[in-house]
Design a protein around this motif. Sequence first.
Motif, mmCIF file in Angstrom:
data_model
loop_
_atom_site.group_PDB
_atom_site.id
_atom_site.type_symbol
_atom_site.label_atom_id
_atom_site.label_comp_id
_atom_site.label_asym_id
_atom_site.label_seq_id
_atom_site.Cartn_x
_atom_site.Cartn_y
_atom_site.Cartn_z
ATOM 1 N N SER A 20 23.753 13.141 40.531
ATOM 2 C CA SER A 20 24.332 14.459 40.784
ATOM 3 C C SER A 20 23.251 15.511 40.637
ATOM 4 N N LYS A 31 25.072 18.083 37.852
ATOM 5 C CA LYS A 31 25.314 17.633 36.483
ATOM 6 C C LYS A 31 24.188 16.701 36.045
ATOM 7 N N THR A 89 24.097 12.492 35.299
ATOM 8 C CA THR A 89 25.377 12.013 35.808
ATOM 9 C C THR A 89 25.107 11.263 37.107
ATOM 10 N N LEU A 108 26.630 8.496 40.224
ATOM 11 C CA LEU A 108 27.754 7.937 40.942
ATOM 12 C C LEU A 108 27.325 6.598 41.533
ATOM 13 N N LEU A 134 35.933 9.163 47.196
ATOM 14 C CA LEU A 134 35.960 10.004 45.990
ATOM 15 C C LEU A 134 37.099 11.009 46.024
ATOM 16 N N LEU A 188 36.327 15.439 42.060
ATOM 17 C CA LEU A 188 35.086 14.802 41.628
ATOM 18 C C LEU A 188 33.932 15.191 42.549
ATOM 19 N N THR A 189 34.196 15.248 43.828
ATOM 20 C CA THR A 189 33.175 15.656 44.790
ATOM 21 C C THR A 189 32.681 17.067 44.479
ATOM 22 N N LEU A 201 32.859 18.601 41.538
ATOM 23 C CA LEU A 201 32.190 18.585 40.246
ATOM 24 C C LEU A 201 30.748 18.090 40.354
ATOM 25 N N LEU A 202 30.538 17.033 41.140
ATOM 26 C CA LEU A 202 29.206 16.439 41.245
ATOM 27 C C LEU A 202 28.234 17.255 42.086
ATOM 28 N N TRP A 254 34.089 3.141 43.509
ATOM 29 C CA TRP A 254 33.108 4.002 42.860
ATOM 30 C C TRP A 254 33.201 3.873 41.346
ATOM 31 N N LEU A 257 31.730 6.310 37.888
ATOM 32 C CA LEU A 257 31.041 7.515 37.436
ATOM 33 C C LEU A 257 30.355 7.238 36.105
ATOM 34 N N LEU A 293 28.532 9.016 33.159
ATOM 35 C CA LEU A 293 28.335 10.322 32.536
ATOM 36 C C LEU A 293 27.161 10.278 31.569
#
Length: 97
Positions: free
Chosen positions: A8, A11, A14, A16, A27, A31-32, A34-35, A69, A71, A73
Amino acid sequence: MHCFVYASQRKADTYLWLDRRDHFDVLPAPLTLLLGDLRFVLEVELHPERRLPREDVEVVMQNLRTQGWHLQLPPQETLATPPSEPEPLMEPKRQDE
């Protein structure tokens, strides 16, 4: 299991993981957002014996199989707390009280 990892740009730390390259349509929209923009970083073959530095390979593979997918973090940051102050000592009572 072959997969593709993206970082990302919004972020830090982070990532994916996708079951197919550029398969972003799986996704959820939040989420899209946010990333933000994603940068391709790695193509990797996963198997149960493979060790990952910060993820459980079984969890990653299960998420890829079920939703396409995974994620990753950033690790939880621990904040060091200062040692607690000792309780104040009670002053001894004076005998004339």
